[in-house]
Design a protein around this motif. Structure first.
Motif, PDB file in Angstrom:
ATOM      1  N   TRP A   1      -5.046   2.451  -4.553  1.00 51.93           N
ATOM      2  CA  TRP A   1      -5.999   3.558  -4.533  1.00 51.93           C
ATOM      3  C   TRP A   1      -6.670   3.632  -3.174  1.00 51.93           C
ATOM      4  O   TRP A   1      -7.142   2.628  -2.651  1.00 51.93           O
ATOM      5  N   THR A   2      -6.685   4.822  -2.609  1.00 56.07           N
ATOM      6  CA  THR A   2      -7.386   5.067  -1.346  1.00 56.07           C
ATOM      7  C   THR A   2      -8.447   6.128  -1.586  1.00 56.07           C
ATOM      8  O   THR A   2      -8.347   6.908  -2.535  1.00 56.07           O
ATOM      9  N   GLY A   3      -9.433   6.165  -0.717  1.00 59.70           N
ATOM     10  CA  GLY A   3     -10.507   7.146  -0.867  1.00 59.70           C
ATOM     11  C   GLY A   3     -10.056   8.571  -0.593  1.00 59.70           C
ATOM     12  O   GLY A   3     -10.703   9.526  -1.025  1.00 59.70           O
ATOM     13  N   ALA A   4      -8.936   8.750   0.089  1.00 56.76           N
ATOM     14  CA  ALA A   4      -8.484  10.088   0.462  1.00 56.76           C
ATOM     15  C   ALA A   4      -7.584  10.741  -0.581  1.00 56.76           C
ATOM     16  O   ALA A   4      -7.218  11.898  -0.429  1.00 56.76           O
ATOM     17  N   CYS A   5      -7.247  10.018  -1.647  1.00 53.91           N
ATOM     18  CA  CYS A   5      -6.279  10.544  -2.606  1.00 53.91           C
ATOM     19  C   CYS A   5      -6.802  10.506  -4.039  1.00 53.91           C
ATOM     20  O   CYS A   5      -7.354   9.497  -4.468  1.00 53.91           O
ATOM     21  N   PRO A   6      -6.574  11.585  -4.782  1.00 53.14           N
ATOM     22  CA  PRO A   6      -6.924  11.547  -6.199  1.00 53.14           C
ATOM     23  C   PRO A   6      -5.899  10.752  -7.015  1.00 53.14           C
ATOM     24  O   PRO A   6      -6.196  10.299  -8.102  1.00 53.14           O
ATOM     25  N   LEU A   7      -4.688  10.591  -6.486  1.00 53.70           N
ATOM     26  CA  LEU A   7      -3.639   9.799  -7.123  1.00 53.70           C
ATOM     27  C   LEU A   7      -3.375   8.553  -6.283  1.00 53.70           C
ATOM     28  O   LEU A   7      -3.598   8.545  -5.072  1.00 53.70           O
ATOM     29  N   PRO A   8      -2.851   7.495  -6.896  1.00 52.41           N
ATOM     30  CA  PRO A   8      -2.601   6.279  -6.108  1.00 52.41           C
ATOM     31  C   PRO A   8      -1.373   6.417  -5.217  1.00 52.41           C
ATOM     32  O   PRO A   8      -0.444   7.168  -5.522  1.00 52.41           O
ATOM     33  N   VAL A   9      -1.389   5.678  -4.120  1.00 51.14           N
ATOM     34  CA  VAL A   9      -0.221   5.536  -3.262  1.00 51.14           C
ATOM     35  C   VAL A   9       0.622   4.429  -3.886  1.00 51.14           C
ATOM     36  O   VAL A   9       0.093   3.386  -4.274  1.00 51.14           O
TER      37      VAL A   9
ATOM     38  N   LEU B   1      -3.859  -1.880   0.398  1.00 49.84           N
ATOM     39  CA  LEU B   1      -2.917  -2.835  -0.184  1.00 49.84           C
ATOM     40  C   LEU B   1      -3.341  -4.264   0.112  1.00 49.84           C
ATOM     41  O   LEU B   1      -3.282  -5.130  -0.755  1.00 49.84           O
ATOM     42  N   ARG B   2      -3.818  -4.497   1.322  1.00 52.28           N
ATOM     43  CA  ARG B   2      -4.301  -5.846   1.676  1.00 52.28           C
ATOM     44  C   ARG B   2      -5.496  -6.252   0.816  1.00 52.28           C
ATOM     45  O   ARG B   2      -5.600  -7.404   0.423  1.00 52.28           O
ATOM     46  N   ARG B   3      -6.387  -5.292   0.520  1.00 56.31           N
ATOM     47  CA  ARG B   3      -7.563  -5.596  -0.286  1.00 56.31           C
ATOM     48  C   ARG B   3      -7.190  -5.905  -1.736  1.00 56.31           C
ATOM     49  O   ARG B   3      -7.844  -6.695  -2.396  1.00 56.31           O
ATOM     50  N   THR B   4      -6.154  -5.250  -2.243  1.00 53.42           N
ATOM     51  CA  THR B   4      -5.791  -5.405  -3.661  1.00 53.42           C
ATOM     52  C   THR B   4      -4.630  -6.364  -3.865  1.00 53.42           C
ATOM     53  O   THR B   4      -4.053  -6.382  -4.942  1.00 53.42           O
ATOM     54  N   ARG B   5      -4.305  -7.139  -2.896  1.00 52.32           N
ATOM     55  CA  ARG B   5      -3.120  -7.998  -2.978  1.00 52.32           C
ATOM     56  C   ARG B   5      -3.213  -9.026  -4.088  1.00 52.32           C
ATOM     57  O   ARG B   5      -2.219  -9.541  -4.555  1.00 52.32           O
ATOM     58  N   GLY B   6      -4.387  -9.368  -4.516  1.00 52.53           N
ATOM     59  CA  GLY B   6      -4.531 -10.390  -5.546  1.00 52.53           C
ATOM     60  C   GLY B   6      -4.590  -9.775  -6.873  1.00 52.53           C
ATOM     61  O   GLY B   6      -4.095  -9.991  -7.864  1.00 52.53           O
TER      62      GLY B   6
END
Length: 171
Positions: free
Chosen positions: A69-77, A166-171
């Motif tokens: 999830w990014t702040g620029a998208c309503p859907l996930p990458v 992706l780096r933030r959510t890697r765990g």
């Protein structure tokens, strides 16, 4: 005119000889790869982990499809970990389901985007492996992975922003 036709035939022969040499080299490399067999990466080898950049390393066992999830998208990458080799068993180098989605590959510091990104990824991988065989750039492992980001249509997230998420959510 006979001189021109002779030169053309010599150029054709030279081109044909170059193509035959490339074919022989390609076959020799494939035979060598099959002769060694496909083995799983050994523990402690660089290929046992996927380097996401910025000092973040993901164990290869955890390298699966992820929704980022990014702040620029309503859907996930969507982030997939794919084999950069054009001869790999991974079929995710294919185009995304929605033709308006953007596909970006991140491989060893390179960010590849556009209609020829999968081809560029394969060329980079081949160059890295050829350099390793020739001893130009150290050892290259056949078990490397690239990150394939599928950015949904209408999303303005940059590849750097998606990789940071992706780096933030890697765990």
């Amino acid at each position: 005119m006979p001189g021109h036709a002779t030169r053309l035939r010599q150029a054709d022969r030279a081109g044909f000889a170059a193509l035959c040499l490339l074919l022989a080299l390609s076959v020799a490399m494939r035979v060598q790869a099959y002769g060694k067999g496909v083995t799983a990466p050994e523990p402690g080898v660089e290929a046992a982990a996927v380097n996401l950049g910025a000092g973040v390393v993901l164990p290869r066992a955890e390298a699966g499809r992820r929704a980022v999830w990014t702040g620029a998208c309503p859907l996930p990458v969507t982030a997939d970990f794919v084999e950069p080799s054009p001869h790999g068993t991974d079929t995710s180098l294919a185009a995304p389901r929605d033709p308006n989605d953007r596909v970006v590959y991140v491989y060893r510091g390179w960010t590849l985007e556009g209609p020829r990104a999968a081809m560029q990824l394969s060329v980079l991988y081949f160059m890295r492996r050829a350099g390793a065989v020739l001893g130009l750039n150290g050892a290259a492992t056949p078990h490397e992975l690239a990150v394939k980001l599928v950015v949904p249509a209408g999303c303005d997230a940059s590849p750097d922003e998606a990789m940071a998420a992706l780096r933030r959510t890697r765990g």
